[in-house]
Design an enzyme around this catalytic site. Sequence first.
Site, PDB file in Angstrom:
ATOM      1  N   GLU A 139      52.910  31.427 -93.986  1.00  0.00           N
ATOM      2  CA  GLU A 139      51.600  32.064 -94.061  1.00  0.00           C
ATOM      3  C   GLU A 139      50.507  31.041 -94.330  1.00  0.00           C
ATOM      4  O   GLU A 139      50.506  30.389 -95.386  1.00  0.00           O
ATOM      5  CB  GLU A 139      51.550  33.127 -95.169  1.00  0.00           C
ATOM      6  CG  GLU A 139      50.190  33.797 -95.254  1.00  0.00           C
ATOM      7  CD  GLU A 139      50.032  34.698 -96.465  1.00  0.00           C
ATOM      8  OE1 GLU A 139      49.090  35.505 -96.478  1.00  0.00           O
ATOM      9  OE2 GLU A 139      50.835  34.583 -97.410  1.00  0.00           O
TER      10      GLU A 139
ATOM     11  N   GLU B 166      47.664  44.196 -98.636  1.00  0.00           N
ATOM     12  CA  GLU B 166      47.529  43.194 -99.693  1.00  0.00           C
ATOM     13  C   GLU B 166      46.049  43.015 -99.990  1.00  0.00           C
ATOM     14  O   GLU B 166      45.403  42.086 -99.515  1.00  0.00           O
ATOM     15  CB  GLU B 166      48.166  41.865 -99.278  1.00  0.00           C
ATOM     16  CG  GLU B 166      48.205  40.855-100.420  1.00  0.00           C
ATOM     17  CD  GLU B 166      48.781  39.513-100.017  1.00  0.00           C
ATOM     18  OE1 GLU B 166      49.961  39.273-100.273  1.00  0.00           O
ATOM     19  OE2 GLU B 166      48.024  38.706 -99.417  1.00  0.00           O
TER      20      GLU B 166
END
Length: 291
Positions: free
Chosen positions: A150, A249
């Site tokens: 990520e 998130e």
Amino acid sequence: MAPLRFSANVSWLFPELAGLPARLRAAGGAGFEAAEVAWPYAESPEALARAARDAGLRLVLINTPPGDQEKGEMGLGAVPGRQAAFREGLEQAVLYAKALGCPSIHLMAGRVPRGADRAAVRGEMETVLLENLRHAAAVLAQENLVGLLEPINTRITDPQYFLDTPQQAAAILQKVGRPNLQLQMDIFHWQIMDGNLTANIREFLPIVGHVQVAQVPGRGEPGSPGELDFSYLFQLLEDEGYQGFVGCEYRPREVTTTVLAGDTAEGLSWLRSYWDTRGRPRADLHTTGMQ
């Protein structure tokens, strides 16, 4: 075009509830079918697995341990001299993933060491990351697990993070060349670093294993004011045939009146609207079970 599937990131959502098991119960009560958690290691894997099962949730993503956070570490994958600790953390993450039935692990790259010049250490850190990723790919393949990379933006969230653009992460994945290593696309980070979301999503989606969402710039819920049009982005992901989960998130709206999870659920109206437009039965949204 199948509707998107959403997972609740219980490290971020339901902060008014203490402990991951309580947050998992709240996520299940809100109608989620899946959940993800950054670092589950304060709880036993058995307790978390039981809580997820009782809540009717699949756990779909965890992170490798961050390292020594008191020393400023936030992942170890690219950090010179910390290879042994990365492999130790990977073993712990695999143990949890197996116990939780979790298919994916975010392999955190980590930060440029304090006092170091990013450009000066870039080559060494990439070499370390490539070495660690090859090791991780072999370990994960034995357990039929996927490793994710990520990029995290260095403009707002973490100025020292090593991996900060989709282009950098995709180039590293290409060099490693392992099919069980994929890209984790957090739209919040991608917008801040590069924008150009339509083209970037279309270019990189074939190697994306997980998506996460939050509004820009405040990292609020997708329904909050900001730069991003999530109705467009969700339709784009559908049109491009994305089959994985979309992780929520983000920072839920502030809870100011009570400590009930139902207050956090106030900020899920955007998700209920999405489900309504895709024909999901309202009976699936067990909001009364969240308190």
